[in-house]
Design a protein around this motif. Structure first.
Motif, PDB file in Angstrom:
ATOM      1  N   THR A  52       0.846  -1.199   0.000  1.00 62.18           N
ATOM      2  CA  THR A  52       0.000   0.000   0.000  1.00 62.18           C
ATOM      3  C   THR A  52       0.873   1.238   0.000  1.00 62.18           C
ATOM      4  OG1 THR A  52      -1.763  -1.115   1.216  1.00 62.18           O
ATOM      5  CG2 THR A  52      -1.784   1.286   1.236  1.00 62.18           C
ATOM      6  N   THR A  54       0.944   5.358   0.580  1.00 60.03           N
ATOM      7  CA  THR A  54       0.246   6.520   1.121  1.00 60.03           C
ATOM      8  C   THR A  54       0.959   7.750   0.602  1.00 60.03           C
ATOM      9  OG1 THR A  54      -0.341   5.299   3.122  1.00 60.03           O
ATOM     10  CG2 THR A  54      -0.568   7.689   3.188  1.00 60.03           C
ATOM     11  N   THR A 122      -4.125  13.731   1.709  1.00 57.45           N
ATOM     12  CA  THR A 122      -3.620  12.359   1.804  1.00 57.45           C
ATOM     13  C   THR A 122      -4.407  11.455   0.872  1.00 57.45           C
ATOM     14  OG1 THR A 122      -3.038  12.701   4.138  1.00 57.45           O
ATOM     15  CG2 THR A 122      -3.129  10.430   3.354  1.00 57.45           C
ATOM     16  N   LYS A 123      -3.690  10.639   0.121  1.00 57.02           N
ATOM     17  CA  LYS A 123      -4.309   9.672  -0.777  1.00 57.02           C
ATOM     18  C   LYS A 123      -3.621   8.315  -0.566  1.00 57.02           C
ATOM     19  CE  LYS A 123      -6.703  12.859  -3.059  1.00 57.02           C
ATOM     20  NZ  LYS A 123      -8.199  12.913  -3.051  1.00 57.02           N
ATOM     21  N   SER A 124      -4.294   7.247  -0.964  1.00 52.42           N
ATOM     22  CA  SER A 124      -3.677   5.927  -0.829  1.00 52.42           C
ATOM     23  C   SER A 124      -4.124   5.018  -1.970  1.00 52.42           C
ATOM     24  CB  SER A 124      -4.028   5.279   0.512  1.00 52.42           C
ATOM     25  OG  SER A 124      -5.422   5.040   0.607  1.00 52.42           O
ATOM     26  N   THR A 126      -3.371   0.583  -3.475  1.00 47.78           N
ATOM     27  CA  THR A 126      -2.741  -0.722  -3.264  1.00 47.78           C
ATOM     28  C   THR A 126      -2.181  -1.239  -4.581  1.00 47.78           C
ATOM     29  OG1 THR A 126      -4.248  -1.238  -1.441  1.00 47.78           O
ATOM     30  CG2 THR A 126      -3.092  -3.087  -2.461  1.00 47.78           C
TER      31      THR A 126
END
Length: 505
Positions: A52, A54, A122-124, A126
């Motif tokens: 993941t 971030t 903030t973004k994330s 996978t």
């Protein structure tokens, strides 16, 4: 003052003031709707599936069409100013260890994880099967990328990386600029082998018949200390080895566990009294835990651990239960999070056995006891030495009602079988030479699927009072003739005695 975006995103370098000047020369009408809600995509490659990312926005770039001004807003609380950040260079396309840009990325990451700084956004995402994670429509600016590895499977320490999706001017027009980066990482692996060198750790994965019960097997673990940032919050580095049944790790004066770092021996305690690492051997499991300060001073250093394990009578039990060692390292793929990954490497020690049926009077004979001796020098054993178990006791086998004699946990090689106890009414046989080459039969005496036994011919004890019948019919004939000659001689002597008495009368 120059502003350079993260090198991972590309070679282009920005000058903050020059960029603002260039924009002021572009007609306001050229921007129009393009500026409102300006976003661009971020794509990160070089990951492992399930990792993941971030993305923390550390700089926001905004354009005012009324004044032709570009405004950069930089994340507060990091200890860096906007001017500091704009002056950084990224050493080309690589974040060089200790470079100004890498230090800035590490410092910002530490501040965010410590709660001293709050990202502007903030973004994330996978990573997919190709190791790519994508974030769509991220606000334009500069982004710090941190990776959280999928627990337990990743062999990497990912570098903190800054990428830019800030807009650029092309042909007098303001256009969005997607960011695509292959994130840098250092691969953290552990290699385990039979031997003493790093090369042995790479190639010697199986000791096939080379060692037997009571022998000491030399093992080596080769790895490196992770490249953790100087201000990382979590710096775990643990080397472990959990042997299966059949191997007992030694650590005594005669057979010590040794640790080398970059080729130099390192003790658990330094000369100044500080701790380099702690070593434990609890329940047969080896654990070497390095001190965090030592880790930081030796990031990237090569580590070699040497030790010996004794082969015991609990070695290979079934065809699927091969005696082995599993070496591991435990570390933080993302040193700002208390999550660890544990890559491993396994090697094997294969042993073999032999069996035969003990007979007497043509039937299975119970109560015969055999020992086994070395018939060649191997692993420090001399010719004629009895094979001993891990406690120093001679190996022996006594036949049961089924007559089976068997020995297990042996190395390949030449041996001699000696009958040391014989059932009443029978005589011992001569010593039996054996060349154990390592067959794949099961031992009927154990009724277990071992697939590592070698079958020998049946061995028969002769009865007491009878000469061995191991010869042919000619031998039996000669024996009968001998008996007849003895009887004839007695008859002749008796006749002479009678004649002598008659003469006297």
């Amino acid at each position: 003052m120059k502003f350079t975006r993260g090198s991972i995103a590309g070679k282009a370098r920005y000058a903050g003031l020059a960029f603002a000047t260039a924009l002021s020369m572009v007609p306001v009408a050229a921007f129009g709707a393009n500026l409102n809600g300006n976003t661009a995509n971020i794509t990160i490659n070089g990951l492992s599936e399930g990792d993941t990312i971030t993305a923390y926005q550390i700089l926001d770039r905004d354009y005012d069409p009324n004044t032709n001004n570009v405004t950069d807003t930089f994340i507060p609380g990091t200890g860096l100013t906007l001017e500091d950040f704009q002056s950084l260079t990224s050493d080309g396309d690589t974040y060089v260890k200790g470079s100004a840009m890498q230090q800035a990325a590490d410092k910002i990451a530490s501040a965010i994880k410590a709660g001293n700084a709050t990202a502007l956004d903030t973004k994330s995402a996978t990573a997919d099967g190709q190791g790519t994670a994508a974030i769509a429509d991220a606000p334009a600016g500069e982004w710090l990328i941190l990776v959280t590895a999928k627990d337990g499977s990743v062999e990497k320490v990912y570098q903190n990386t800054i990428v830019s999706n800030a807009p650029v001017v092309e042909n007098g027009k303001y256009v969005a600029k997607d960011a695509e980066a292959t994130i840098k990482s250092t691969k953290e692996t552990v290699k385990k082998g039979v031997g003493t060198t790093a090369e042995d750790a790479e190639r010697a994965k199986t000791a096939d018949g080379k060692y037997g019960i009571g022998d000491l097997v030399p093992f080596v673990i080769s790895t490196t200390i992770p490249n953790y940032p100087a201000n990382s919050k979590h710096r775990t580095f643990v080397i472990g080895d959990a042997p299966s049944a059949g191997l007992a790790i030694q650590n005594d004066t005669a057979n010590p566990i040794t640790v080398k770092v970059d080729g130099e021996p390192v003790n658990a305690t330094a000369d100044d009294g500080s701790t380099n690492y702690t070593l434990s051997l609890d329940n047969g499991v080896l654990t070497i835990t390095f001190d965090e300060d030592y880790i930081l001073k030796h990031t990237g250093a090569k580590v070699l651990v040497n030790y010996q394990s004794k082969v015991t009578s609990a070695a290979q039990v079934t065809s699927t239960d091969i005696t082995h060692n599993k070496a591991t390292i435990t570390f933080n793929p993302n040193p700002y999070e208390d999550k660890t990954s544990v890559p491993s490497d396994i090697d094997e020690v294969k042993t073999y056995g032999l069996f035969f049926v003990k007979k007497g009077d043509g039937k299975a004979l119970e109560g015969a006891t055999f020992k086994i001796k070395y018939a060649e020098e191997v692993n420090g054993h001399k010719v004629g030495d009895y094979v001993k178990d891990e406690d120093g006791n001679d190996l022996e086998s006594t036949s049961g009602a089924d007559g089976y004699i068997f020995f297990e946990d042996l190395a390949k090689g030449k041996y001699t079988l000696e009958e040391v106890s014989v059932p009443s009414g029978f005589q011992k046989v001569a010593d039996i030479p054996v060349d154990l080459t390592g067959d794949t039969k099961d031992n009927p005496g154990t009724k277990t699927v071992e697939a590592n036994y070698q079958e020998l011919d049946d061995v028969e004890d002769p009865k007491v009072g009878m000469l061995p019948t191991t010869g042919d019919a000619g031998t039996i004939g000669l024996t009968a003739a001998g008996i007849c000659l003895v009887a004839g001689s007695a008859f002749v002597i008796a006749g002479r005695v009678r004649r002598s008495k008659d003469d006297q009368e």
